[in-house]
Structures are given as structure tokens and as C-alpha cells.
Design a protein around this motif. Structure first.
Motif, PDB file in Angstrom:
ATOM      1  N   ALA A   1       0.830  -1.206   0.000  1.00 60.76           N
ATOM      2  CA  ALA A   1       0.000   0.000   0.000  1.00 60.76           C
ATOM      3  C   ALA A   1       0.864   1.256   0.000  1.00 60.76           C
ATOM      4  O   ALA A   1       1.901   1.298   0.671  1.00 60.76           O
ATOM      5  CB  ALA A   1      -0.913   0.004   1.217  1.00 60.76           C
ATOM      6  N   PRO A   2       0.473   2.301  -0.734  1.00 66.94           N
ATOM      7  CA  PRO A   2       1.236   3.555  -0.734  1.00 66.94           C
ATOM      8  C   PRO A   2       0.992   4.349   0.541  1.00 66.94           C
ATOM      9  O   PRO A   2      -0.049   4.197   1.192  1.00 66.94           O
ATOM     10  CB  PRO A   2       0.687   4.296  -1.950  1.00 66.94           C
ATOM     11  CG  PRO A   2      -0.716   3.791  -2.098  1.00 66.94           C
ATOM     12  CD  PRO A   2      -0.682   2.352  -1.656  1.00 66.94           C
ATOM     13  N   GLU A   3       1.950   5.186   0.889  1.00 69.99           N
ATOM     14  CA  GLU A   3       1.792   6.067   2.039  1.00 69.99           C
ATOM     15  C   GLU A   3       0.795   7.176   1.703  1.00 69.99           C
ATOM     16  O   GLU A   3       0.592   7.524   0.532  1.00 69.99           O
ATOM     17  CB  GLU A   3       3.143   6.667   2.425  1.00 69.99           C
ATOM     18  CG  GLU A   3       3.131   7.559   3.657  1.00 69.99           C
ATOM     19  CD  GLU A   3       2.567   6.860   4.878  1.00 69.99           C
ATOM     20  OE1 GLU A   3       1.356   7.027   5.129  1.00 69.99           O
ATOM     21  OE2 GLU A   3       3.322   6.137   5.553  1.00 69.99           O
ATOM     22  N   SER A   4       0.161   7.721   2.723  1.00 68.32           N
ATOM     23  CA  SER A   4      -0.774   8.828   2.546  1.00 68.32           C
ATOM     24  C   SER A   4      -0.042  10.068   2.040  1.00 68.32           C
ATOM     25  O   SER A   4       0.942  10.519   2.639  1.00 68.32           O
ATOM     26  CB  SER A   4      -1.461   9.136   3.881  1.00 68.32           C
ATOM     27  OG  SER A   4      -1.984  10.438   3.904  1.00 68.32           O
ATOM     28  N   GLU A   5      -0.508  10.626   0.909  1.00 70.12           N
ATOM     29  CA  GLU A   5       0.097  11.846   0.380  1.00 70.12           C
ATOM     30  C   GLU A   5      -0.095  13.016   1.339  1.00 70.12           C
ATOM     31  O   GLU A   5       0.777  13.884   1.472  1.00 70.12           O
ATOM     32  CB  GLU A   5      -0.515  12.168  -0.982  1.00 70.12           C
ATOM     33  CG  GLU A   5      -0.193  11.135  -2.056  1.00 70.12           C
ATOM     34  CD  GLU A   5      -0.874  11.459  -3.376  1.00 70.12           C
ATOM     35  OE1 GLU A   5      -1.541  12.515  -3.452  1.00 70.12           O
ATOM     36  OE2 GLU A   5      -0.732  10.661  -4.313  1.00 70.12           O
ATOM     37  N   GLU A   6      -1.228  13.042   1.991  1.00 65.85           N
ATOM     38  CA  GLU A   6      -1.481  14.130   2.939  1.00 65.85           C
ATOM     39  C   GLU A   6      -0.511  14.059   4.118  1.00 65.85           C
ATOM     40  O   GLU A   6      -0.066  15.093   4.631  1.00 65.85           O
ATOM     41  CB  GLU A   6      -2.919  14.060   3.450  1.00 65.85           C
ATOM     42  CG  GLU A   6      -3.285  15.216   4.370  1.00 65.85           C
ATOM     43  CD  GLU A   6      -4.726  15.147   4.836  1.00 65.85           C
ATOM     44  OE1 GLU A   6      -4.992  15.586   5.960  1.00 65.85           O
ATOM     45  OE2 GLU A   6      -5.567  14.642   4.065  1.00 65.85           O
ATOM     46  N   PHE A   7      -0.162  12.849   4.542  1.00 63.37           N
ATOM     47  CA  PHE A   7       0.831  12.704   5.614  1.00 63.37           C
ATOM     48  C   PHE A   7       2.178  13.273   5.170  1.00 63.37           C
ATOM     49  O   PHE A   7       2.851  13.966   5.941  1.00 63.37           O
ATOM     50  CB  PHE A   7       0.981  11.233   6.006  1.00 63.37           C
ATOM     51  CG  PHE A   7       2.148  10.982   6.921  1.00 63.37           C
ATOM     52  CD1 PHE A   7       2.055  11.251   8.275  1.00 63.37           C
ATOM     53  CD2 PHE A   7       3.358  10.503   6.420  1.00 63.37           C
ATOM     54  CE1 PHE A   7       3.144  11.047   9.121  1.00 63.37           C
ATOM     55  CE2 PHE A   7       4.442  10.294   7.262  1.00 63.37           C
ATOM     56  CZ  PHE A   7       4.336  10.568   8.618  1.00 63.37           C
ATOM     57  N   HIS A   8       2.577  12.988   3.916  1.00 60.83           N
ATOM     58  CA  HIS A   8       3.843  13.519   3.414  1.00 60.83           C
ATOM     59  C   HIS A   8       3.833  15.043   3.415  1.00 60.83           C
ATOM     60  O   HIS A   8       4.821  15.687   3.791  1.00 60.83           O
ATOM     61  CB  HIS A   8       4.098  12.997   1.998  1.00 60.83           C
ATOM     62  CG  HIS A   8       4.574  11.576   1.947  1.00 60.83           C
ATOM     63  ND1 HIS A   8       5.599  11.103   2.728  1.00 60.83           N
ATOM     64  CD2 HIS A   8       4.156  10.520   1.194  1.00 60.83           C
ATOM     65  CE1 HIS A   8       5.807   9.819   2.472  1.00 60.83           C
ATOM     66  NE2 HIS A   8       4.944   9.438   1.542  1.00 60.83           N
ATOM     67  N   ARG A   9       2.722  15.642   3.002  1.00 54.64           N
ATOM     68  CA  ARG A   9       2.643  17.099   2.973  1.00 54.64           C
ATOM     69  C   ARG A   9       2.697  17.690   4.381  1.00 54.64           C
ATOM     70  O   ARG A   9       3.362  18.692   4.627  1.00 54.64           O
ATOM     71  CB  ARG A   9       1.358  17.552   2.274  1.00 54.64           C
ATOM     72  CG  ARG A   9       1.322  17.238   0.785  1.00 54.64           C
ATOM     73  CD  ARG A   9       0.200  18.018   0.100  1.00 54.64           C
ATOM     74  NE  ARG A   9      -1.107  17.626   0.604  1.00 54.64           N
ATOM     75  CZ  ARG A   9      -1.829  16.629   0.104  1.00 54.64           C
ATOM     76  NH1 ARG A   9      -1.352  15.895  -0.906  1.00 54.64           N
ATOM     77  NH2 ARG A   9      -3.016  16.337   0.590  1.00 54.64           N
ATOM     78  N   ALA A  10       1.994  17.056   5.320  1.00 58.25           N
ATOM     79  CA  ALA A  10       1.997  17.545   6.704  1.00 58.25           C
ATOM     80  C   ALA A  10       3.386  17.422   7.324  1.00 58.25           C
ATOM     81  O   ALA A  10       3.838  18.318   8.044  1.00 58.25           O
ATOM     82  CB  ALA A  10       0.979  16.762   7.532  1.00 58.25           C
ATOM     83  N   ARG A  11       4.070  16.337   7.008  1.00 55.00           N
ATOM     84  CA  ARG A  11       5.416  16.146   7.564  1.00 55.00           C
ATOM     85  C   ARG A  11       6.390  17.163   6.982  1.00 55.00           C
ATOM     86  O   ARG A  11       7.281  17.660   7.682  1.00 55.00           O
ATOM     87  CB  ARG A  11       5.887  14.730   7.270  1.00 55.00           C
ATOM     88  CG  ARG A  11       7.189  14.368   7.982  1.00 55.00           C
ATOM     89  CD  ARG A  11       7.561  12.925   7.741  1.00 55.00           C
ATOM     90  NE  ARG A  11       8.758  12.554   8.496  1.00 55.00           N
ATOM     91  CZ  ARG A  11       9.317  11.360   8.449  1.00 55.00           C
ATOM     92  NH1 ARG A  11       8.780  10.414   7.676  1.00 55.00           N
ATOM     93  NH2 ARG A  11      10.389  11.100   9.153  1.00 55.00           N
ATOM     94  N   ALA A  12       6.217  17.497   5.701  1.00 56.55           N
ATOM     95  CA  ALA A  12       7.100  18.483   5.076  1.00 56.55           C
ATOM     96  C   ALA A  12       6.901  19.873   5.671  1.00 56.55           C
ATOM     97  O   ALA A  12       7.841  20.666   5.762  1.00 56.55           O
ATOM     98  CB  ALA A  12       6.853  18.517   3.573  1.00 56.55           C
ATOM     99  N   ARG A  13       5.673  20.178   6.089  1.00 56.99           N
ATOM    100  CA  ARG A  13       5.390  21.495   6.673  1.00 56.99           C
ATOM    101  C   ARG A  13       5.891  21.623   8.107  1.00 56.99           C
ATOM    102  O   ARG A  13       6.123  22.719   8.591  1.00 56.99           O
ATOM    103  CB  ARG A  13       3.876  21.762   6.677  1.00 56.99           C
ATOM    104  CG  ARG A  13       3.244  21.978   5.324  1.00 56.99           C
ATOM    105  CD  ARG A  13       1.854  22.578   5.499  1.00 56.99           C
ATOM    106  NE  ARG A  13       1.046  21.782   6.422  1.00 56.99           N
ATOM    107  CZ  ARG A  13       0.227  20.812   6.058  1.00 56.99           C
ATOM    108  NH1 ARG A  13       0.132  20.486   4.781  1.00 56.99           N
ATOM    109  NH2 ARG A  13      -0.487  20.158   6.952  1.00 56.99           N
ATOM    110  N   GLN A  14       6.010  20.489   8.788  1.00 56.93           N
ATOM    111  CA  GLN A  14       6.299  20.518  10.209  1.00 56.93           C
ATOM    112  C   GLN A  14       7.736  20.949  10.493  1.00 56.93           C
ATOM    113  O   GLN A  14       8.681  20.463   9.868  1.00 56.93           O
ATOM    114  CB  GLN A  14       6.052  19.141  10.816  1.00 56.93           C
ATOM    115  CG  GLN A  14       6.173  19.115  12.321  1.00 56.93           C
ATOM    116  CD  GLN A  14       5.905  17.724  12.860  1.00 56.93           C
ATOM    117  OE1 GLN A  14       5.405  16.863  12.156  1.00 56.93           O
ATOM    118  NE2 GLN A  14       6.242  17.510  14.116  1.00 56.93           N
TER     119      GLN A  14
END
Length: 450
Positions: free
Chosen positions: A218-231
């Protein structure tokens, strides 16, 4: 919509291998989680003497088995925090795979656990240890699934995805009753009590290993990647501050989980024993009929999710969340009085539970921002389930032993009013209200798009 409310704006539609893998990864874990957990409950009367003995001082083996069932729930909040933090920091896929691997190994441990005739009291001690380990894993499973579905479901089919993923829990329950029925027919009641129950947990272990394999793709959540990049480094708020900042969301999750978990464990797990206590039907016949009930529940959940996408969450939730309040006491009075059959009451109670569960994954997932979604949702959810869901069979058994079974309808009715109140509270959460309003505006602009 913003990332805060859990939208997946990049892709849409039900097509695409990615979407199928994401939905499969969420659903297969829900199936295994529910199968493993409920299999213990339905097999408890058959392995109680083997693992817990016949009891001393008036405490029977079944009561001890249900106490261990409740103990497993106590570990859930801890697991929700540990695996939830892992999910919010390292990714949904890692948390989902790790939790499922632990669940599979623990099920295998139960299947191989020697009985009291071999190792004495250590059989009961080890059974408790295994259930605690499973509780830790289960505590992180549900919120990680809810977060993953909320972040990966296409906006126009969000609640359909929610109903399918949560439907895995019903399918797991259906499988647990199906396995029980198959074991009864092949081994008989005496065969189950003499070690045949172990086959059920062996099946659970194999299903868990299969779920781990599915989730690895299964692919990782794209929204999780975006949130992690902002943090920013050190920017993740402490857990207690998260609860304070999102106290309305916390209260809403508590209310919805309260109604969902008590309704679930009463209507879909304990109801056969409740009916048998009033001599309405024998326990084995009632348990066999639950396969039909769970099939109806699954269909009702899928229809509820589709209806929420088609007509909007609020119209569907207002009906589904409020209807159980007057209906539950009437149905149970009819069951006890003999003017409603067990089969009819079981089906109708199951459908009432389904209208709440069908939208629950996304409903609660939208209440928290991405950065704290799994841990914020998970700890509250798990603590509520531990206090009110995991303890329900034990409470019901205790009330039955003390001739107070008549209190159960009142208790269940009060708890099932939770989602109705929770809906009112949820609409005071700005991000949730904005998500619902924008979704319903989209439905009005594109009628028939679901």
C-alpha cells in the motif's frame, strides 16, 4: 479544502490501482482485527475451562475468560498512544504493518497455549499476557486505519470508503461466527471444549499474516507527506496539549465511540446470550443466526456510506444517530415479552448499529488535523472502548449472575444516545463543519455524482 480537514485533493474517483490498494490495506486489517478480537468472545464459553479452570469461590471459568477479554482492552489506550505517535511521525503504512504483525503472532500464541492440565495456573497468566499484547496492537490499529482512510479517500466517495473500511470489522465478526458455526458442526460442542477451539486462533494467525503482506504494497498517505514536510523540528505539540486544544473533538469522539462500541458488543456479540438468559432461544442456535445478522449489517453500512456521499452526511446522520434512542428499548421489551422474535430483533438492532458505524471512520477522522490525527483520535477512542466496550460482556455476565439482567436495556439505550449528541458537538468544530458544508455544497452542484 485545507489539509487540516483531511481532504485528498490530488486524486479522485473509485478507479486506479493506488485507490484499490489503499482501500484494501485499510479493510483487510479491519477484517483481521475484528475476527481476532471477537473470536475470543464467541469461543470463550468453550475454552474457559481449558485455560481458566472451573473457578473457585463462585467465580466460574467463563467469567474469568470475559475478565481477560476486558483486560485486553485496558492495554488499548497505551497502544493507541505508542502506535499512534509512530503513525503521526513515521507514517500510516509502517504503523498499520507493525500492528498487524503483532496481532498475528499473538493469535498464534493463543492457538499454541497449553491448558491448565499441562501448566496449571500459568495457562491463565499467559492468556492474560497474550491479550495485553494484542490490546496494544489493536489500540493502534483502528485510529491508524481511520487516519489512512480519511487522508486517502476520494472526496466524492469519502463515506463509501469509510463504510467499506469499517465494514471490514463487520466482515471479521461475520467470519468469527462463521468459524464458530463450522467448528460446532464438525467437532461438536464437546470437541470445541476439548481443544478444538485452537483451530479458530490458528485461522486468525494465518489471516493476520496475509494482511501484513497486503499492507506492504500500500502507498503512504500523500497528505501525511505534505503535513510532515510542513512541520518544523520540535513543532509537534505534547499529547495533553493536543487534547486541550481539541477538546470538542475529544468529546465528540467519546460520544460516538460510546454509542458505537456498546451497541456493537451488545447487538452483535452478546445478544445470543442475552436472549438465551430469557429462554427465548438457545445460545448455539442464536449464535448461528448471527451470521445472517452480520451480513445484513454489512449491507446496511455500505448503503449508509453511499447515502452520505449522495445526500450529505447531516441528513443521513440525523436519522441514523437518533433512531436507536426510542427503538432499542422497544425492541428489547418485545424480545423479553415474546411478542417479537429473536431473529427480527437481532436484524433490526444490527441495522441500527450499522447506521452509526457506516460513517464513523471518516466522521471521527475529520475532527483532528493530520499532524495529531492518529494519536488524538486513537487514545480517546481506545480509552472509551476499554471502559465501555471491553467491559460490556463482563458487566452483562455479572448482572446475569446477580439477577440484574433487566438493567441492560436502560444501559444500552443511554449509551446509544451518544452519537446523537456527538453530532451536535461535531458541528461546533470549525474544521469539521467546514468539511461537511463544502461537501454538501459539492453535492448540490453535481447531483447524482456519487
Amino acid at each position: 479544502m485545507t489539509d487540516h480537514i483531511g481532504t485528498a485533493p490530488v486524486r479522485d474517483g473509485l478507479h486506479g490501482g493506488g485507490r484499490r490498494r489503499e482501500l484494501a490495506a485499510a479493510t483487510v486489517g479491519s477484517v483481521v482485527e475484528s475476527f481476532d478480537w471477537n473470536l475470543y468472545a464467541v469461543l470463550a464459553p468453550y475454552f474457559a475451562a481449558d485455560l481458566f479452570g472451573h473457578g473457585k469461590g463462585g467465580v466460574n471459568g467463563v467469567l474469568a475468560a470475559y475478565a481477560t477479554f476486558a483486560v485486553g482492552f485496558v492495554a488499548r489506550p497505551v497502544g493507541s498512544y505508542l502506535i499512534g505517535r509512530l503513525s503521526d511521525t513515521r507514517g500510516r503504512r509502517l504503523a498499520l504493518s507493525l500492528g498487524m504483525a503483532v496481532i498475528a503472532v499473538a493469535s498464534l500464541g493463543l492457538a499454541a497455549l497449553p491448558g491448565q492440565r499441562s501448566i496449571g495456573v500459568w495457562a491463565a497468566v499467559l492468556a492474560v499476557v497474550v491479550r495485553v499484547v494484542q490490546g496494544l496492537a489493536f489500540g493502534g490499529e483502528a485510529p491508524s486505519v481511520a487516519a489512512y482512510v480519511t487522508e486517502t479517500a476520494p472526496p466524492r466517495h469519502r463515506f463509501a470508503f469509510s463504510s467499506v473500511s469499517y465494514g471490514g470489522i463487520i466482515l471479521g465478526s461475520l467470519l468469527s461466527f462463521g468459524v464458530l458455526t463450522a467448528l460446532i458442526r464438525t467437532l461438536g460442542k464437546s470437541g470445541l471444549e476439548n481443544g478444538g477451539w485452537r483451530w479458530g486462533f490458528l485461522v486468525a494467525a494465518l489471516l493476520g499474516l496475509g494482511a501484513v503482506w497486503v499492507r506492504r504494497a500500500a502507498p503512504e498517505s500523500e497528505e501525511f507527506h505534505r503535513a510532515r514536510a510542513r512541520q518544523r523540528p520540535g513543532g509537534r505539540p505534547p499529547f495533553l496539549r493536543t487534547l486541550r486544544e481539541h477538546r470538542r473533538s475529544v468529546f465528540t469522539v467519546f460520544l460516538n465511540t460510546l454509542g458505537g462500541t456498546v451497541g456493537y458488543y451488545f447487538a452483535l456479540t452478546y445478544l445470543p446470550q442475552y436472549a438465551a438468559a430469557y429462554h427465548v432461544i438457545d445460545k448455539e442456535t442464536a449464535a448461528s443466526f448471527m451470521t445472517v445478522v452480520l451480513a445484513v449489517v454489512l449491507v446496511t453500512m455500505l448503503l449508509t456510506g453511499a447515502a452520505a456521499d449522495r445526500f450529505g452526511l447531516l441528513p443521513v446522520a440525523r436519522i441514523g444517530f437518533w433512531l436507536p434512542v426510542p427503538a432499542v428499548p422497544v425492541l428489547l421489551a418485545g424480545l423479553r415479552g415474546g411478542w417479537l422474535s429473536f431473529q427480527l430483533v437481532a436484524v433490526l438492532l444490527g441495522m441500527l448499529v450499522a447506521t452509526v458505524l457506516g460513517t464513523l471512520n471518516v466522521f471521527t477522522g475529520l475532527l483532528f488535523p493530520t499532524e495529531v490525527r492518529a494519536v488524538g483520535l486513537g487514545v480517546v477512542n481506545a480509552a472509551t472502548i476499554a471502559a465501555f466496550g471491553g467491559s460490556f460482556p463482563l458487566l452483562a455476565e455479572w448482572l446475569g449472575d446477580h439477577h440484574r439482567l433487566g438493567l441492560i436495556p436502560f444501559y444500552v439505550t443511554v449509551c446509544t444516545a451518544g452519537p446523537a449528541v456527538g453530532l451536535l458537538t461535531a458541528m461546533r468544530v470549525p474544521s469539521f463543519a467546514a468539511a461537511v458544508q463544502e461537501a454538501e455544497a459539492g453535492i448540490q452542484r453535481t447531483p447524482g455524482s456519487a
